[in-house]
Design an enzyme around this catalytic site. Structure first.
Site, PDB file in Angstrom:
ATOM      1  N   HIS A  54     -51.035   0.011  31.234  1.00  0.00           N
ATOM      2  CA  HIS A  54     -51.500  -1.284  30.739  1.00  0.00           C
ATOM      3  C   HIS A  54     -51.071  -2.365  31.726  1.00  0.00           C
ATOM      4  O   HIS A  54     -50.081  -2.208  32.454  1.00  0.00           O
ATOM      5  CB  HIS A  54     -50.891  -1.582  29.373  1.00  0.00           C
ATOM      6  CG  HIS A  54     -51.442  -0.761  28.267  1.00  0.00           C
ATOM      7  ND1 HIS A  54     -51.436  -1.196  26.959  1.00  0.00           N
ATOM      8  CD2 HIS A  54     -51.999   0.477  28.242  1.00  0.00           C
ATOM      9  CE1 HIS A  54     -51.983  -0.263  26.189  1.00  0.00           C
ATOM     10  NE2 HIS A  54     -52.318   0.756  26.946  1.00  0.00           N
ATOM     11  N   GLU A  56     -49.546  -5.179  31.263  1.00  0.00           N
ATOM     12  CA  GLU A  56     -48.188  -5.670  31.044  1.00  0.00           C
ATOM     13  C   GLU A  56     -47.143  -4.725  31.618  1.00  0.00           C
ATOM     14  O   GLU A  56     -46.172  -5.166  32.236  1.00  0.00           O
ATOM     15  CB  GLU A  56     -47.903  -5.851  29.541  1.00  0.00           C
ATOM     16  CG  GLU A  56     -48.824  -6.815  28.845  1.00  0.00           C
ATOM     17  CD  GLU A  56     -50.020  -6.148  28.170  1.00  0.00           C
ATOM     18  OE1 GLU A  56     -50.406  -6.615  27.078  1.00  0.00           O
ATOM     19  OE2 GLU A  56     -50.556  -5.164  28.724  1.00  0.00           O
ATOM     20  N   CYS A  84     -50.132  -4.898  22.862  1.00  0.00           N
ATOM     21  CA  CYS A  84     -50.064  -3.838  21.853  1.00  0.00           C
ATOM     22  C   CYS A  84     -48.593  -3.552  21.546  1.00  0.00           C
ATOM     23  O   CYS A  84     -47.687  -4.142  22.149  1.00  0.00           O
ATOM     24  CB  CYS A  84     -50.753  -2.577  22.381  1.00  0.00           C
ATOM     25  SG  CYS A  84     -49.856  -1.785  23.751  1.00  0.00           S
ATOM     26  N   CYS A  87     -46.547  -2.414  24.681  1.00  0.00           N
ATOM     27  CA  CYS A  87     -46.270  -3.501  25.617  1.00  0.00           C
ATOM     28  C   CYS A  87     -45.331  -4.538  25.009  1.00  0.00           C
ATOM     29  O   CYS A  87     -44.444  -5.053  25.695  1.00  0.00           O
ATOM     30  CB  CYS A  87     -47.576  -4.137  26.073  1.00  0.00           C
ATOM     31  SG  CYS A  87     -48.579  -2.997  27.066  1.00  0.00           S
TER      32      CYS A  87
END
Length: 152
Positions: A54, A56, A84, A87
């Site tokens: 991801h 992040e 999410c 993260c």
């Protein structure tokens, strides 16, 4: 020099466009310390076949390397989509001071939409939240991507 939240979110949107160019879900993130962008990332789950790739997570790893510390105290993360649970957990563990995001995520958002991991009372760090920065722009890039994906 410290810039506005919109300035930094535009930098995160540039990262999201890099993901879009690779046919990835267009999510981008940057990390700022003392007014300077020190790290960036974008979604690469499909490219890397990695569920943790991801935006992040990529940015957090890069910032940790740059600062030679897992503690990102004094840093802020700007991300185009509400983080999410994974993260948000990484944000808490990395001790980021602030989370700024654009679009909310009503399906998996863990900074207030579905749940609020970053402010869970059992945890030991509580970054401040600034939602909705350039939300329309951040939502548009995501909506366009998924609309295009559905028509393929």
């Amino acid at each position: 020099m410290v810039h506005s939240d919109e300035y930094y979110m535009k930098a995160a949107l540039r990262q999201a466009n890099k993901a879009l160019a690779k046919d990835e879900a267009p999510v981008g993130a940057i990390i700022v310390k003392d007014g300077r962008i020190i790290a960036h990332g974008y979604n690469e789950r499909e490219t890397k076949n990695d569920a943790t790739a991801h935006a992040e997570i990529t940015a957090i790893k890069q910032a940790c390397r740059k600062l030679s510390s897992w503690r990102l105290i004094g840093c802020e993360i700007f991300v185009t989509l509400e983080p999410c649970a994974m993260c948000a957990g990484a944000i808490v563990l990395a001790r980021l001071d602030r989370v700024v995001f654009g679009a909310t995520d009503p399906k998996a958002g863990a900074c207030g939409s579905v749940m609020n991991v970053v402010h869970h009372p059992a945890l030991n760090h509580f970054p401040s939240l600034t939602p909705g920065v350039l939300a329309e722009h951040c939502s548009e890039i995501l909506s366009g991507f998924f609309k295009n994906l559905r028509t393929r």
